[in-house]
Design a protein around this motif. Structure first.
Motif, mmCIF file in Angstrom:
data_model
loop_
_atom_site.group_PDB
_atom_site.id
_atom_site.type_symbol
_atom_site.label_atom_id
_atom_site.label_comp_id
_atom_site.label_asym_id
_atom_site.label_seq_id
_atom_site.Cartn_x
_atom_site.Cartn_y
_atom_site.Cartn_z
ATOM 1 N N CYS A 43 0.842 -1.192 0.000
ATOM 2 C CA CYS A 43 0.000 0.000 0.000
ATOM 3 C C CYS A 43 0.879 1.244 0.000
ATOM 4 O O CYS A 43 1.883 1.305 0.715
ATOM 5 N N HIS A 45 0.085 4.110 1.137
ATOM 6 C CA HIS A 45 -0.185 4.926 2.322
ATOM 7 C C HIS A 45 0.492 4.358 3.567
ATOM 8 O O HIS A 45 1.099 5.080 4.339
ATOM 9 N N ALA A 46 0.354 3.062 3.760
ATOM 10 C CA ALA A 46 0.952 2.388 4.917
ATOM 11 C C ALA A 46 1.641 1.134 4.394
ATOM 12 O O ALA A 46 1.111 0.445 3.543
ATOM 13 N N GLU A 61 -8.720 -3.497 -1.714
ATOM 14 C CA GLU A 61 -8.779 -2.637 -0.541
ATOM 15 C C GLU A 61 -7.662 -2.970 0.439
ATOM 16 O O GLU A 61 -7.413 -4.131 0.735
ATOM 17 N N CYS A 62 -7.007 -1.943 0.941
ATOM 18 C CA CYS A 62 -6.012 -2.122 1.994
ATOM 19 C C CYS A 62 -6.762 -2.394 3.290
ATOM 20 O O CYS A 62 -7.619 -1.599 3.694
ATOM 21 N N TRP A 63 -6.445 -3.480 3.937
ATOM 22 C CA TRP A 63 -7.164 -3.894 5.135
ATOM 23 C C TRP A 63 -6.918 -2.969 6.325
ATOM 24 O O TRP A 63 -7.722 -2.905 7.251
ATOM 25 N N LEU A 64 -5.825 -2.217 6.318
ATOM 26 C CA LEU A 64 -5.482 -1.425 7.497
ATOM 27 C C LEU A 64 -6.286 -0.136 7.620
ATOM 28 O O LEU A 64 -6.864 0.134 8.668
ATOM 29 N N HIS A 65 -6.339 0.660 6.552
ATOM 30 C CA HIS A 65 -7.032 1.945 6.633
ATOM 31 C C HIS A 65 -8.156 2.089 5.624
ATOM 32 O O HIS A 65 -8.785 3.139 5.558
ATOM 33 N N GLY A 66 -8.377 1.084 4.789
ATOM 34 C CA GLY A 66 -9.526 1.100 3.903
ATOM 35 C C GLY A 66 -9.348 1.764 2.549
ATOM 36 O O GLY A 66 -10.308 1.882 1.803
ATOM 37 N N SER A 67 -8.153 2.215 2.214
ATOM 38 C CA SER A 67 -7.953 2.763 0.872
ATOM 39 C C SER A 67 -8.103 1.647 -0.153
ATOM 40 O O SER A 67 -7.663 0.526 0.078
ATOM 41 N N PRO A 80 -7.243 7.300 2.904
ATOM 42 C CA PRO A 80 -6.076 8.127 3.178
ATOM 43 C C PRO A 80 -4.967 8.032 2.126
ATOM 44 O O PRO A 80 -4.073 8.846 2.105
ATOM 45 N N ALA A 81 -5.032 7.058 1.231
ATOM 46 C CA ALA A 81 -3.983 6.953 0.196
ATOM 47 C C ALA A 81 -4.162 8.057 -0.846
ATOM 48 O O ALA A 81 -5.283 8.355 -1.254
#
Length: 105
Positions: A43, A45-46, A61-67, A80-81
């Motif tokens: 990701c 973003h993270a 979908e990124c599991w951590l922040h939902g982007s 957030p990405a």
């Protein structure tokens, strides 16, 4: 552009990302909507694995922040990405899924 075998097409479950490492690059390979896509597995973003996220409507979908990122372009759908992740060309030869990570598209 050098293509290398990422996995077998028969190993891929619909809408379930598969993480592979090609030439030192982490890649998520996804079979969805009748096509196979390859996207960088990290990701933007993270620093987490996208292959642990869910796939829907040609997005991962990124599991951590939902982007979510478009599997065709790597572009994020929203915060957030803000930066895209690289996507890679894919070829199918028989049951082999071939990916080129030498030239990002």
């Amino acid at each position: 552009m050098a293509f290398v075998k990422a996995c077998a097409l028969s190993e891929l479950e619909e809408d379930t990302p598969k993480r592979v490492e090609l030439d030192g690059t982490p890649v998520s390979v996804v079979h969805t909507e009748g096509e196979v896509f390859a996207i960088n597995d990290i990701c933007s973003h993270a620093n987490v694995s996208l292959s642990e996220g869910e796939v829907e409507d040609c997005m991962i979908e990124c599991w951590l922040h939902g982007s979510s990122f478009d599997l065709r372009t790597g572009k994020p759908s929203g915060l957030p990405a803000t930066r895209p992740v690289p996507v890679y060309p894919v070829k199918i030869e028989g049951d082999d899924v071939l990916v080129s990570v030498t030239q990002e598209s």
